[in-house]
Design a protein around this motif. Structure first.
Motif, PDB file in Angstrom:
ATOM      1  N   LEU A  53       4.979  17.361  -4.750  1.00  0.00           N
ATOM      2  CA  LEU A  53       5.760  18.320  -5.518  1.00  0.00           C
ATOM      3  C   LEU A  53       4.920  19.581  -5.618  1.00  0.00           C
ATOM      4  N   ASP A  54       5.410  20.633  -4.999  1.00  0.00           N
ATOM      5  CA  ASP A  54       4.652  21.884  -4.918  1.00  0.00           C
ATOM      6  C   ASP A  54       3.298  21.609  -4.259  1.00  0.00           C
ATOM      7  N   ASP A  55       2.191  21.847  -4.954  1.00  0.00           N
ATOM      8  CA  ASP A  55       0.873  21.639  -4.346  1.00  0.00           C
ATOM      9  C   ASP A  55       0.219  20.335  -4.794  1.00  0.00           C
ATOM     10  N   ILE A  56       1.003  19.431  -5.378  1.00  0.00           N
ATOM     11  CA  ILE A  56       0.486  18.155  -5.875  1.00  0.00           C
ATOM     12  C   ILE A  56       0.994  17.020  -4.990  1.00  0.00           C
ATOM     13  N   GLY A  57       0.089  16.137  -4.597  1.00  0.00           N
ATOM     14  CA  GLY A  57       0.461  14.947  -3.843  1.00  0.00           C
ATOM     15  C   GLY A  57       0.011  13.700  -4.568  1.00  0.00           C
ATOM     16  N   HIS A  58       0.730  12.585  -4.361  1.00  0.00           N
ATOM     17  CA  HIS A  58       0.285  11.329  -4.969  1.00  0.00           C
ATOM     18  C   HIS A  58       0.681  10.158  -4.093  1.00  0.00           C
ATOM     19  N   LEU A  59      -0.117   9.101  -4.163  1.00  0.00           N
ATOM     20  CA  LEU A  59       0.089   7.901  -3.345  1.00  0.00           C
ATOM     21  C   LEU A  59      -0.497   6.712  -4.071  1.00  0.00           C
ATOM     22  N   GLY A  60       0.318   5.665  -4.249  1.00  0.00           N
ATOM     23  CA  GLY A  60      -0.163   4.447  -4.862  1.00  0.00           C
ATOM     24  C   GLY A  60      -0.915   3.582  -3.872  1.00  0.00           C
ATOM     25  N   PHE A  61      -1.806   2.728  -4.385  1.00  0.00           N
ATOM     26  CA  PHE A  61      -2.582   1.874  -3.489  1.00  0.00           C
ATOM     27  C   PHE A  61      -2.866   0.518  -4.132  1.00  0.00           C
ATOM     28  N   HIS A  62      -3.078  -0.457  -3.268  1.00  0.00           N
ATOM     29  CA  HIS A  62      -3.692  -1.730  -3.625  1.00  0.00           C
ATOM     30  C   HIS A  62      -5.025  -1.809  -2.912  1.00  0.00           C
ATOM     31  N   TYR A  63      -5.983  -2.465  -3.549  1.00  0.00           N
ATOM     32  CA  TYR A  63      -7.305  -2.651  -2.948  1.00  0.00           C
ATOM     33  C   TYR A  63      -7.666  -4.115  -3.104  1.00  0.00           C
ATOM     34  N   GLY A  64      -7.873  -4.801  -1.973  1.00  0.00           N
ATOM     35  CA  GLY A  64      -8.150  -6.223  -2.059  1.00  0.00           C
ATOM     36  C   GLY A  64      -8.621  -6.792  -0.743  1.00  0.00           C
ATOM     37  N   PRO A  65      -8.775  -8.121  -0.672  1.00  0.00           N
ATOM     38  CA  PRO A  65      -9.318  -8.770   0.521  1.00  0.00           C
ATOM     39  C   PRO A  65      -8.493  -8.484   1.765  1.00  0.00           C
ATOM     40  N   ALA A  66      -9.189  -8.318   2.875  1.00  0.00           N
ATOM     41  CA  ALA A  66      -8.515  -8.017   4.144  1.00  0.00           C
ATOM     42  C   ALA A  66      -7.708  -9.191   4.662  1.00  0.00           C
ATOM     43  N   ASP A  67      -7.976 -10.405   4.149  1.00  0.00           N
ATOM     44  CA  ASP A  67      -7.277 -11.579   4.657  1.00  0.00           C
ATOM     45  C   ASP A  67      -5.890 -11.755   4.071  1.00  0.00           C
ATOM     46  N   GLY A  68      -5.437 -10.808   3.285  1.00  0.00           N
ATOM     47  CA  GLY A  68      -4.068 -10.855   2.773  1.00  0.00           C
ATOM     48  C   GLY A  68      -3.920 -11.463   1.399  1.00  0.00           C
ATOM     49  N   ARG A  69      -4.998 -11.936   0.799  1.00  0.00           N
ATOM     50  CA  ARG A  69      -4.910 -12.442  -0.562  1.00  0.00           C
ATOM     51  C   ARG A  69      -4.503 -11.321  -1.520  1.00  0.00           C
ATOM     52  N   PRO A  70      -4.003 -11.654  -2.710  1.00  0.00           N
ATOM     53  CA  PRO A  70      -3.534 -10.609  -3.632  1.00  0.00           C
ATOM     54  C   PRO A  70      -4.617  -9.580  -3.915  1.00  0.00           C
ATOM     55  N   PRO A  71      -4.215  -8.320  -4.098  1.00  0.00           N
ATOM     56  CA  PRO A  71      -5.204  -7.271  -4.335  1.00  0.00           C
ATOM     57  C   PRO A  71      -5.943  -7.464  -5.645  1.00  0.00           C
ATOM     58  N   GLY A  72      -7.185  -7.016  -5.683  1.00  0.00           N
ATOM     59  CA  GLY A  72      -7.959  -7.086  -6.911  1.00  0.00           C
ATOM     60  C   GLY A  72      -7.739  -5.890  -7.808  1.00  0.00           C
TER      61      GLY A  72
END
Length: 321
Positions: free
Chosen positions: A269-288
């Motif tokens: 929106l205008d000059d503001i950007g946003h993006l949600g993320f998950h961070y967790g194990p690469a093997d596909g387990r639920p994000p921490g």
């Protein structure tokens, strides 16, 4: 001159596909309009797809993926030699195709199949996959019957009709390879950063915090972040590009087996950007950790970044992305 890769899609012991692939290579090598190379999947072993990010993002984490991507990217078109297993292609071939995306795009594909019914159903299976990979599969195909073109089902004896079909198929592959050349060149332009806030958010998550190589990560930060960028984490503030590079490396080193994944598309929106993320194990387990990055941009670079943590399961006390 274009380079066409002949992919041998079977790795089974006592396969007959190597005879077929060598026949294609030997016949094609007499042509003067392209170079041809054999790509035997035995020589390019890949585990079951183990990349944490979708291949369409191009954020390859594993060295075996990068090597395979370099191999495929070096070719302008392909002929795939495949048997038919249970009305489909071999798992090893599907796996090799699934590893990549952009490297297959806008490239011509010819099909050589073999089986009790000529492998035609595996060829049809391949056409579905090729369409999703944005490949141009040509109409002519070579269908080899194990009954009529293999002596004792094991020694390849191609008929004259198969030679003619191969010639026609190669003609079509080369014609489409030439026709698609401008599109293969287009990604270098199409993927050039526009500098929009949404683009910069994707860069931030995928090309900075999703990049394991420190030199490549630092180069992206130098290009897309202001020299005096300010990064606000929940418990600290980092000032300047140099501190940003150091802090990003520090965070990624704490959990080297974890990866960032976007939770949806980047927004702006205008000059503001946003993006949600998950961070967790690469093997596909639920994000921490779950969170959101919000950036203020100016003149195509990030000048201020805010990291907000929205959830954690306690496995990692994450200060920021």
């Amino acid at each position: 001159m274009p380079t066409i890769g002949i992919i041998l899609g079977s790795t089974r012991p006592h396969r007959v596909g190597d005879q077929v692939a060598r026949w294609v290579l030997d016949h094609a090598s007499h042509r003067t309009d392209a170079d041809f190379a054999l790509l035997d999947l035995r020589d390019h072993p890949l585990p079951h797809l183990d990349e944490p990010m979708p291949p369409s993002l191009g954020q390859y984490q594993n060295e075996h993926t990068r090597r395979w991507a370099e191999t495929i990217a070096a070719h302008d078109g392909f002929v795939i030699v495949t048997p038919e297993y249970n009305h489909g292609i071999p798992g090893v071939l599907k796996n090799a195709l699934d590893y990549l995306y952009t490297e297959w795009n806008n490239k011509a594909l010819g099909l050589v199949s073999y089986g009790a019914a000529g492998g035609v159903r595996s060829a049809e299976h391949l056409r579905l996959v090729a369409g999703e990979l944005q490949m141009a599969d040509v109409r002519q195909q070579v269908a080899l019957s194990l009954i009529t073109e293999f002596e004792n089902f094991s020694v390849f004896r191609p008929g004259d009709h198969s030679v003619r079909a191969l010639d026609t198929m190669l003609d079509q592959v080369l014609a489409w390879t030439t026709a698609l050349a401008p599109l293969r060149a287009a990604p270098a332009v199409a993927t050039t950063m526009t500098g929009s806030p949404a683009d910069l958010m994707r860069v931030n998550l995928l090309e900075v915090f999703g990049e394991p190589d420190a030199d490549r990560r630092a180069a992206v930060i130098a290009e897309h972040y202001a020299e005096d960028v300010v990064w606000h984490e929940p418990d600290r503030v980092n000032h300047g590009r140099t501190e940003f590079v150091r802090r990003a490396a520090e965070l990624l080193a704490e959990t080297p087996d974890w990866v960032f994944r976007p939770t949806g598309p980047a927004s702006e929106l205008d000059d503001i950007g946003h993006l949600g993320f998950h961070y967790g194990p690469a093997d596909g387990r639920p994000p921490g950790v779950s969170g959101m990055d919000i950036a203020r941009t100016r003149d195509g670079v990030i000048i201020e970044l805010y990291t907000i943590i929205t959830g954690t399961d306690g496995r990692r006390d994450l200060s920021g992305p």
